[in-house]
Design an enzyme around this catalytic site. Structure first.
Site, PDB file in Angstrom:
ATOM      1  N   ASN A  44       0.837  -1.205   0.000  1.00  0.00           N
ATOM      2  CA  ASN A  44       0.000   0.000   0.000  1.00  0.00           C
ATOM      3  C   ASN A  44       0.870   1.254   0.000  1.00  0.00           C
ATOM      4  OD1 ASN A  44       0.586  -0.930   2.676  1.00  0.00           O
ATOM      5  ND2 ASN A  44      -1.023   0.354   3.537  1.00  0.00           N
ATOM      6  N   GLU A  46       0.317   5.254   0.684  1.00  0.00           N
ATOM      7  CA  GLU A  46      -0.587   6.302   1.147  1.00  0.00           C
ATOM      8  C   GLU A  46      -0.139   7.669   0.641  1.00  0.00           C
ATOM      9  OE1 GLU A  46      -0.957   5.760   5.412  1.00  0.00           O
ATOM     10  OE2 GLU A  46      -2.177   3.944   5.096  1.00  0.00           O
ATOM     11  N   CYS A  55      -4.206   0.701  -2.285  1.00  0.00           N
ATOM     12  CA  CYS A  55      -3.983  -0.513  -1.499  1.00  0.00           C
ATOM     13  C   CYS A  55      -2.946  -1.428  -2.163  1.00  0.00           C
ATOM     14  CB  CYS A  55      -5.278  -1.308  -1.361  1.00  0.00           C
ATOM     15  SG  CYS A  55      -6.563  -0.469  -0.443  1.00  0.00           S
ATOM     16  N   GLU A  57      -3.218  -4.545  -2.847  1.00  0.00           N
ATOM     17  CA  GLU A  57      -3.804  -5.431  -3.866  1.00  0.00           C
ATOM     18  C   GLU A  57      -3.866  -4.749  -5.225  1.00  0.00           C
ATOM     19  OE1 GLU A  57      -4.928  -4.743  -0.878  1.00  0.00           O
ATOM     20  OE2 GLU A  57      -6.054  -6.393   0.014  1.00  0.00           O
ATOM     21  N   CYS A  90     -10.781  -2.859  -3.973  1.00  0.00           N
ATOM     22  CA  CYS A  90      -9.851  -3.878  -4.479  1.00  0.00           C
ATOM     23  C   CYS A  90     -10.595  -5.130  -4.962  1.00  0.00           C
ATOM     24  CB  CYS A  90      -8.835  -4.242  -3.407  1.00  0.00           C
ATOM     25  SG  CYS A  90      -7.654  -2.906  -3.111  1.00  0.00           S
TER      26      CYS A  90
HETATM   27  N1  THU Z   1      -5.164  -1.452   2.775  1.00  0.00           N
HETATM   28  C1  THU Z   1      -4.605  -2.285   1.880  1.00  0.00           C
HETATM   29  O1  THU Z   1      -3.524  -2.030   1.342  1.00  0.00           O
HETATM   30  N2  THU Z   1      -5.239  -3.438   1.592  1.00  0.00           N
HETATM   31  C2  THU Z   1      -6.372  -3.861   2.208  1.00  0.00           C
HETATM   32  O2  THU Z   1      -6.825  -4.964   1.920  1.00  0.00           O
HETATM   33  C3  THU Z   1      -7.046  -3.013   3.187  1.00  0.00           C
HETATM   34  C4  THU Z   1      -6.447  -1.682   3.408  1.00  0.00           C
HETATM   35  C5  THU Z   1      -4.434  -0.247   3.151  1.00  0.00           C
HETATM   36  C6  THU Z   1      -5.019   1.075   2.728  1.00  0.00           C
HETATM   37  C7  THU Z   1      -4.435   1.989   3.761  1.00  0.00           C
HETATM   38  O3  THU Z   1      -3.116   2.363   3.370  1.00  0.00           O
HETATM   39  C8  THU Z   1      -4.310   1.145   4.997  1.00  0.00           C
HETATM   40  O4  THU Z   1      -4.338  -0.196   4.553  1.00  0.00           O
HETATM   41  C9  THU Z   1      -5.421   1.374   6.030  1.00  0.00           C
HETATM   42  O5  THU Z   1      -6.670   1.285   5.438  1.00  0.00           O
END
Ligand code: THU
Length: 131
Positions: A44, A46, A55, A57, A90
């Site tokens: 992920n 941000e 994310c 995925e 996702c």
């Molecule tokens: N996030 C993911 O990368 N994958 C997931 O399946 C759920 C959430 C990330 C997005 C964000 O950077 C952090 O987790 C909190 O939501």
């Protein structure tokens, strides 16, 4: 195809340690095994403009699309009490690129696991067949 889960989780954990998540501090790694046996990872990423976060995925799927390959299975590494499934956004993206029977397995750092298929996570999806 025999799914190389342990190699996938190793790749997912490596990707997780590269996650850029200074806001949530929730680091996620995803590793997708492709039908040719290769493994493609994502983490992920941000942003200070929170809504721009991508994310793990979706970053992994982007890398699969770049490589021209087809997903066969998905491994997620999460630092959470429970294994977490992909978010709704996702799920829609995974469903566009992976068959409904594709297994997604999530593992916590303590080793607890859960798994679902893409079809279980997103029944009645919006798809190109409906356009
Ligand atoms: N996030 C993911 O990368 N994958 C997931 O399946 C759920 C959430 C990330 C997005 C964000 O950077 C952090 O987790 C909190 O939501």
């Amino acid at each position: 195809m025999d799914v190389p889960w342990e190699a996938m989780f190793a790749a997912a954990e490596k990707a997780r340690t590269a996650a850029y998540a200074p806001y949530s501090r929730f680091h996620v790694g995803a590793a997708i095994a492709c039908t040719d046996g290769s493994i493609v990872a994502g983490c992920n990423v941000e942003n200070a403009s929170y809504g721009l976060t991508v994310c793990a995925e979706r970053n992994a799927i982007g890398a699969v699309v770049v490589s021209g390959k087809t997903p066969a299975a998905v491994a997620l590494m999460v630092d959470s009490d429970k294994p977490t499934p992909p978010c709704g956004m996702c799920r829609q993206v995974l469903a566009e690129h992976a068959p409904a029977a594709t297994v997604i397995r999530s593992r916590t750092l303590k080793g607890q696991e859960a798994q679902w298929t893409v079809g279980e996570l997103l029944p009645h999806l919006f798809s190109k067949e409906l356009l």
